[in-house]
Every structure is written in structure tokens, then in C-alpha cells.
Enzyme design. Structure first.
Site, PDB file in Angstrom:
ATOM      1  N   ASN A   1      13.942  61.434  56.842  1.00 47.28           N
ATOM      2  CA  ASN A   1      12.088  60.125  56.738  1.00 47.28           C
ATOM      3  C   ASN A   1      12.424  61.052  55.258  1.00 47.28           C
ATOM      4  O   ASN A   1      11.698  62.179  54.976  1.00 47.28           O
ATOM      5  CB  ASN A   1      10.838  61.197  58.016  1.00 47.28           C
TER       6      ASN A   1
ATOM      7  N   HIS B   1       2.856  58.981  61.906  1.00 45.07           N
ATOM      8  CA  HIS B   1       3.140  60.078  61.370  1.00 45.07           C
ATOM      9  C   HIS B   1       1.766  60.588  60.844  1.00 45.07           C
ATOM     10  O   HIS B   1       0.897  60.227  60.565  1.00 45.07           O
ATOM     11  CB  HIS B   1       3.891  60.290  60.046  1.00 45.07           C
TER      12      HIS B   1
ATOM     13  N   GLU C   1       1.247  62.586  57.912  1.00 43.38           N
ATOM     14  CA  GLU C   1       0.823  61.915  56.930  1.00 43.38           C
ATOM     15  C   GLU C   1       0.169  60.506  57.087  1.00 43.38           C
ATOM     16  O   GLU C   1      -0.830  60.273  56.385  1.00 43.38           O
ATOM     17  CB  GLU C   1       1.662  61.981  55.559  1.00 43.38           C
TER      18      GLU C   1
ATOM     19  N   SER D   1       9.987  71.281  58.966  1.00 42.29           N
ATOM     20  CA  SER D   1      10.573  72.035  58.465  1.00 42.29           C
ATOM     21  C   SER D   1      11.661  72.830  59.288  1.00 42.29           C
ATOM     22  O   SER D   1      12.567  73.695  59.009  1.00 42.29           O
ATOM     23  CB  SER D   1       9.442  73.486  57.898  1.00 42.29           C
TER      24      SER D   1
ATOM     25  N   LYS E   1      10.216  59.554  53.653  1.00 35.00           N
ATOM     26  CA  LYS E   1       9.390  59.393  52.552  1.00 35.00           C
ATOM     27  C   LYS E   1       8.948  58.425  52.112  1.00 35.00           C
ATOM     28  O   LYS E   1       9.792  57.763  51.565  1.00 35.00           O
ATOM     29  CB  LYS E   1       8.467  60.407  52.703  1.00 35.00           C
TER      30      LYS E   1
ATOM     31  N   GLU F   1       4.926  66.634  66.350  1.00 36.34           N
ATOM     32  CA  GLU F   1       5.438  67.070  64.814  1.00 36.34           C
ATOM     33  C   GLU F   1       4.186  68.021  64.401  1.00 36.34           C
ATOM     34  O   GLU F   1       3.494  67.031  64.391  1.00 36.34           O
ATOM     35  CB  GLU F   1       5.881  65.604  63.923  1.00 36.34           C
TER      36      GLU F   1
ATOM     37  N   GLY G   1       6.780  70.189  56.171  1.00 34.53           N
ATOM     38  CA  GLY G   1       7.082  70.559  54.494  1.00 34.53           C
ATOM     39  C   GLY G   1       6.628  71.495  53.811  1.00 34.53           C
ATOM     40  O   GLY G   1       5.709  71.994  53.188  1.00 34.53           O
TER      41      GLY G   1
HETATM   42  C1  PEP Z   1       8.431  64.433  58.889  1.00 34.22           C
HETATM   43  O1  PEP Z   1       8.131  63.994  57.559  1.00 34.22           O
HETATM   44  O2  PEP Z   1       8.198  64.020  59.440  1.00 34.22           O
HETATM   45  C2  PEP Z   1       9.080  65.907  58.511  1.00 34.22           C
HETATM   46  C3  PEP Z   1       9.713  66.596  59.692  1.00 34.22           C
HETATM   47  O3  PEP Z   1       8.736  66.263  57.536  1.00 34.22           O
HETATM   48  P1  PEP Z   1       9.683  67.953  57.072  1.00 34.22           P
HETATM   49  O4  PEP Z   1      11.119  68.176  57.820  1.00 34.22           O
HETATM   50  O5  PEP Z   1       9.767  68.069  55.656  1.00 34.22           O
HETATM   51  O6  PEP Z   1       8.923  69.411  57.650  1.00 34.22           O
END
Ligand code: PEP
Length: 265
Positions: free
Chosen positions: A20, A109, A111, A227, A22, A181, A187
Site C-alpha cells: 500500500n 483502510h 486511514e 509495521s 498510500k 490491521e 505506521g
Molecule cells: C498499511 O497502511 O496498510 C500498513 C500496514 O502500514 P505500515 O506497514 O506502514 O504499518
């Protein structure tokens, strides 16, 4: 535990490592990152795992052209509108996304839920429209830190699944990839432990089995996101109910992203 049976059920499912990006990468940067991913995947990814790159809309068509004929790598978007078309300035429809050749779309997601107020009810409509146009949703669910600390995380996951997806019949549900997630891990550099992630993934699969039956549940790919990196991916992906990852930060580095995908070699 019957380890043979365990491995067999895990083998039934597609292993997916999805990136992703973003809101990162201008047009040229995106093409060059994708070209590196394609080359590395060609040379180093040897298993049956599938790679999906979810880019901003501006890259979709070009990435699809670059990946033509490539069976290991697909392209996806990060959002789609719930309506077919119309007066929604600045929005992009599922049909438009599909017309680029993209095959996947991330929906729900955290976000989008947090900054754009996307609710389970709205997401149910987005999922329906995406599937109608033959886009495979990567449907994200996960609890906040506060919800985990208040011990309501199982309830949160349960309602995200039910309200976002259970309007689908089993055939359409079979097109959906789930991404667990935990919001507190996205993040932040804080990863769920493999035991924490496995506990929720097993719960998700059990819920799917209760709604759609064991066979559908056994064939649903459930990805972990939050992460993930080349160091922690091997232990996470070794869990019986974890079928890959949705990767944010590390998907912006071709080396790291490929190394994560190679865990399934
Ligand atoms: C994501 O935004 O779907 C995600 C898992 O981000 P990160 O790997 O940076 O935590």
C-alpha cells in the site's frame, strides 16, 4: 495438533503480499519503484505467492501495462467510490479503476475510516460496487488501541466483518481478501506479536466459517498489516491463519518489499 492437516488447509489459500503505497510516489518515482519490484520478483520470487501493488490512481494504467503477462504481480487501487458514476467531483469509480486493468482495491483502510469518516455501512456499498465491476476488495478491519485496552477488540472485528461484508453471497465473498490491521500497529513501528495476530486471524476465520461454512473460510486469504518488515514477516507468516501481509512503509522500498514476499519462497 495434526500438523499435516494444518499445512494442508494453509496450502488451500492464496498467499498474498500486497503493498500500500498510500499518498506517496510521484508518477516517475512510482514507475521506477514498480520496475524494481518487477525485476526483483522475476529473479527472486520463486513460490506460488502473489504480489499486489496498490498505488495511487495516477499510476494504475502504466503499472498494469508494465506488468502485462506477469503472473506473479498484480496492480490495485487504494479506494473506490460506492456510486456507479455521477456528480462526485474528485472521486474515482470502481468501473474506472477496472478499466485501467487493475484487479484489486483496498477498501476500509483505517486511514479512510479515520480521516474520511468511512463507516461499515458505507464500506458495504463500496464492496458491492467493486465486486460488481470485478475488482477484488482487500477489505481492512482492525481495532484501535483504546478498543484493545477496553477488551472489545473481538466485538469490533465481528461487527466490521458483519456490517461490511455479510451482505455478500458466498460466491462474492470468495472474491474478497481480508486484511487484519490493528490500528495501533499501522505506521507506528509496533507490530502485533505473532501470537496476537494469529489469535485474531483464527477468530476471523471462525466467524467466516459460522457465516459461510468451513470450506469458504478455509479458502479465504487473511493478511496481516501493521509495521510488517523483512525481520518480523517470517514469524508472522508462519502462523497457521496468516496468509500474507498488507505492507505500508516497507512497500516503498523494493528490497524490503521483495524480501517480505520471498518469505513464501
Ligand atoms: C498499511 O497502511 O496498510 C500498513 C500496514 O502500514 P505500515 O506497514 O506502514 O504499518
Amino acid at each position: 495438533m495434526d500438523h499435516g492437516l494444518w499445512t494442508k488447509t494453509k496450502d488451500m489459500r492464496k498467499k498474498i503480499v500486497a503493498g500500500n503505497w498510500k499518498m506517496n510516489m510521484d508518477y516517475e518515482e512510482g514507475l521506477s519503484l514498480f520496475s524494481e519490484v518487477l525485476n526483483m520478483a522475476h529473479d527472486e520470487v520463486t513460490g506460488k505467492q502473489h504480489i499486489v501493488v496498490c498505488s495511487p490512481f495516477i499510476h494504475l494504467h502504466s503499472l498494469v501495462q508494465m506488468a502485462k503477462g506477469n503472473t506473479k504481480v498484480s496492480v490495485g487501487a487504494q479506494n473506490a467510490h460506492q456510486a456507479e458514476s455521477g456528480a462526485f467531483t474528485g472521486e474515482t469509480s470502481a468501473k474506472m479503476i477496472r478499466s485501467t486493468g487493475a484487479e484489486y482495491v483496498i477498501l476500509g483502510h483505517s486511514e479512510r475510516r479515520q480521516y474520511f469518516g468511512e463507516t461499515n455501512e458505507l464500506l458495504a456499498k463500496k464492496v458491492y460496487t467493486a465486486l460488481k465491476h470485478s475488482l477484488k476488495p482487500i477489505f481492512c478491519i482492525g481495532e484501535t488501541l483504546q478498543e484493545r485496552e477496553s477488551n472489545v477488540h473481538f466485538d469490533v472485528i465481528k461487527s466490521q466483518l458483519a456490517e461490511g461484508l455479510y451482505h455478500l453471497d458466498a460466491g462474492h465473498f470468495g472474491q474478497v481478501v481480508i486484511a487484519y490491521e490493528p490500528v495501533w500497529a499501522i505506521g507506528t513501528g509496533v507490530t502485533a506479536t505473532s501470537a496476537q495476530a494469529q489469535e485474531i486471524h483464527a477468530f476471523i476465520r471462525k466467524e467466516i466459517a459460522a457465516k459461510y461454512g468451513q470450506e469458504v473460510a478455509d479458502h479465504t486469504s487473511i493478511l496481516y498489516g501493521g509495521s510488517a518488515n523483512p525481520k518480523n514477516a517470517p514469524e508472522l507468516f508462519a502462523q497457521p491463519d496468516i496468509d500474507g501481509g498488507l505492507i505500508g512503509g516497507a512497500s516503498l522500498k523494493s528490497r524490503d518489499f521483495t524480501d517480505i514476499a520471498k518469505v513464501f519462497n
